[in-house]
Design a protein around this motif. Structure first.
Motif, PDB file in Angstrom:
ATOM      1  N   TYR A  42       0.845  -1.186   0.000  1.00 13.68           N
ATOM      2  CA  TYR A  42       0.000   0.000   0.000  1.00 13.68           C
ATOM      3  C   TYR A  42       0.882   1.238   0.000  1.00 13.68           C
ATOM      4  O   TYR A  42       1.850   1.322   0.747  1.00 13.68           O
ATOM      5  N   ASP A  43       0.551   2.175  -0.835  1.00 16.45           N
ATOM      6  CA  ASP A  43       1.313   3.424  -0.923  1.00 16.45           C
ATOM      7  C   ASP A  43       0.492   4.536  -0.274  1.00 16.45           C
ATOM      8  O   ASP A  43      -0.585   4.886  -0.746  1.00 16.45           O
ATOM      9  N   TRP A  44       1.011   5.135   0.804  1.00 17.51           N
ATOM     10  CA  TRP A  44       0.297   6.174   1.547  1.00 17.51           C
ATOM     11  C   TRP A  44       0.544   7.571   0.980  1.00 17.51           C
ATOM     12  O   TRP A  44      -0.017   8.552   1.488  1.00 17.51           O
ATOM     13  N   GLN A  89       5.473   9.026   1.477  1.00 18.33           N
ATOM     14  CA  GLN A  89       6.049   7.809   2.053  1.00 18.33           C
ATOM     15  C   GLN A  89       7.459   7.593   1.543  1.00 18.33           C
ATOM     16  O   GLN A  89       7.743   7.701   0.350  1.00 18.33           O
ATOM     17  N   SER A  90       8.374   7.299   2.485  1.00 16.74           N
ATOM     18  CA  SER A  90       9.754   6.964   2.156  1.00 16.74           C
ATOM     19  C   SER A  90      10.101   5.679   2.888  1.00 16.74           C
ATOM     20  O   SER A  90      10.287   5.682   4.100  1.00 16.74           O
ATOM     21  N   GLY A  96       3.596  13.811   6.818  1.00 19.50           N
ATOM     22  CA  GLY A  96       2.450  14.501   6.265  1.00 19.50           C
ATOM     23  C   GLY A  96       2.123  15.799   6.973  1.00 19.50           C
ATOM     24  O   GLY A  96       2.658  16.103   8.044  1.00 19.50           O
ATOM     25  N   VAL A  97       1.231  16.567   6.341  1.00 20.49           N
ATOM     26  CA  VAL A  97       0.658  17.779   6.917  1.00 20.49           C
ATOM     27  C   VAL A  97      -0.853  17.689   6.737  1.00 20.49           C
ATOM     28  O   VAL A  97      -1.343  17.087   5.768  1.00 20.49           O
ATOM     29  N   GLU A  98      -1.594  18.303   7.673  1.00 15.91           N
ATOM     30  CA  GLU A  98      -3.049  18.173   7.627  1.00 15.91           C
ATOM     31  C   GLU A  98      -3.721  19.385   8.248  1.00 15.91           C
ATOM     32  O   GLU A  98      -3.236  19.955   9.228  1.00 15.91           O
ATOM     33  N   GLY A  99      -4.853  19.780   7.659  1.00 16.10           N
ATOM     34  CA  GLY A  99      -5.742  20.773   8.232  1.00 16.10           C
ATOM     35  C   GLY A  99      -7.078  20.137   8.540  1.00 16.10           C
ATOM     36  O   GLY A  99      -7.599  19.357   7.735  1.00 16.10           O
ATOM     37  N   VAL A 133       4.098  12.262  11.589  1.00 18.27           N
ATOM     38  CA  VAL A 133       5.183  11.314  11.332  1.00 18.27           C
ATOM     39  C   VAL A 133       4.631   9.931  11.647  1.00 18.27           C
ATOM     40  O   VAL A 133       4.095   9.707  12.746  1.00 18.27           O
ATOM     41  N   GLY A 134       4.740   8.999  10.693  1.00 24.09           N
ATOM     42  CA  GLY A 134       4.156   7.684  10.887  1.00 24.09           C
ATOM     43  C   GLY A 134       5.052   6.562  10.414  1.00 24.09           C
ATOM     44  O   GLY A 134       6.075   6.786   9.746  1.00 24.09           O
ATOM     45  N   TYR A 135       4.651   5.340  10.748  1.00 25.90           N
ATOM     46  CA  TYR A 135       5.354   4.120  10.321  1.00 25.90           C
ATOM     47  C   TYR A 135       4.306   3.157   9.787  1.00 25.90           C
ATOM     48  O   TYR A 135       3.283   2.899  10.437  1.00 25.90           O
ATOM     49  N   ALA A 136       4.537   2.652   8.576  1.00 28.44           N
ATOM     50  CA  ALA A 136       3.546   1.831   7.883  1.00 28.44           C
ATOM     51  C   ALA A 136       3.973   0.378   7.811  1.00 28.44           C
ATOM     52  O   ALA A 136       5.138   0.072   7.534  1.00 28.44           O
TER      53      ALA A 136
END
Length: 240
Positions: A42-44, A89-90, A96-99, A133-136
């Motif tokens: 899956y590509d986030w 994703q790297s 990411g950034v979000e509003g 900041v996340g981990y998939a």
């Protein structure tokens, strides 16, 4: 020599000569290696938009300026809203950034220890501007977030159901949170998220028939949300 014996001998010689060729034709075909299997991940990465809903609670502490604590209460209720953001994703890391913007109804009250009035607060809206900041793990994403928050709040003090003084306020603060998201279909994901908003103390002058009442209200907000997102662009990429 007998004619029949001669024909049999000729046939036997011919069969012996063609046997190696027949054996070669019947030999097993050489093994051809199957192509490597493609494991879909899956590509986030990409822009996304979504909706959210849930509930929250705001801890409100009222002080009369110059006199001290007049009591406190929890303002609770529901909220619904939406979010828009971008992720990159790297490897297994996701940035990411979000509003996010929400309508809310976090309301509560207490009877003041000093005044005897009913002091009420209501948060009716809030917005969050955060980085992530996340981990998939393939289609499962665990992330933390933090940034700025803006909250719309109403204050009121009343006695016997009659409002004595009130004020509306837009307050800025900070926020931190964490979430878990699951990609359940192409371009679609669902998740759960927790957020805490730090508002600190704020001096306000409540005005009304009773004149001006100077108060300091300190608030923090905790809330849990369920989120549904749609991501633009292809959801999968191949890996050998």
């Amino acid at each position: 020599m007998n004619k029949n014996l001669l024909l049999a001998a000729v046939s036997l010689v011919a069969l012996s000569a063609t046997a190696p060729a027949l054996a070669a034709d019947l030999a097993a075909r050489p093994y051809t290696k199957a192509p490597a299997m493609v494991a879909a991940i899956y590509d986030w990465s990409g822009f996304y938009i979504g909706i959210n809903g849930g509930g929250g609670s705001s801890s409100a502490k009222w002080d009369l300026v110059g006199f001290g604590r007049d009591g406190s209460h929890d303002a609770t209720g529901g909220t619904v809203g939406g979010q828009i953001g971008y992720r990159m994703q790297s490897g297994q890391f996701v940035f990411g950034v979000e509003g996010q913007g929400n309508w809310a109804d976090f309301s509560g009250s207490h009877v003041g220890a000093l005044t005897g009035n009913t002091n009420s607060t209501k948060i009716d809206s809030f917005g969050l501007i955060t980085g992530q900041v996340g981990y998939a793990w393939n289609n499962v994403l665990l992330y933390v977030k933090g940034g700025a928050a803006v909250v719309g709040t109403k204050y009121d003090t009343s006695f016997g159901g009659v409002s004595l003084a009130s004020a509306n306020d837009t307050r800025w603060g900070g926020t931190v949170g964490a979430g878990l998201e699951f990609g359940f279909a192409p371009n679609w994901s669902i998740g759960a998220e927790y957020n805490h908003i730090f508002l600190g103390g704020n001096d306000r002058n409540l005005t009304g028939p009773a004149g001006v009442l100077a108060v300091n209200v300190k608030q923090d907000v905790d809330m849990g949300l369920v989120r549904l997102n749609y991501k633009f662009g292809g959801p999968m990429l191949g890996r050998y």
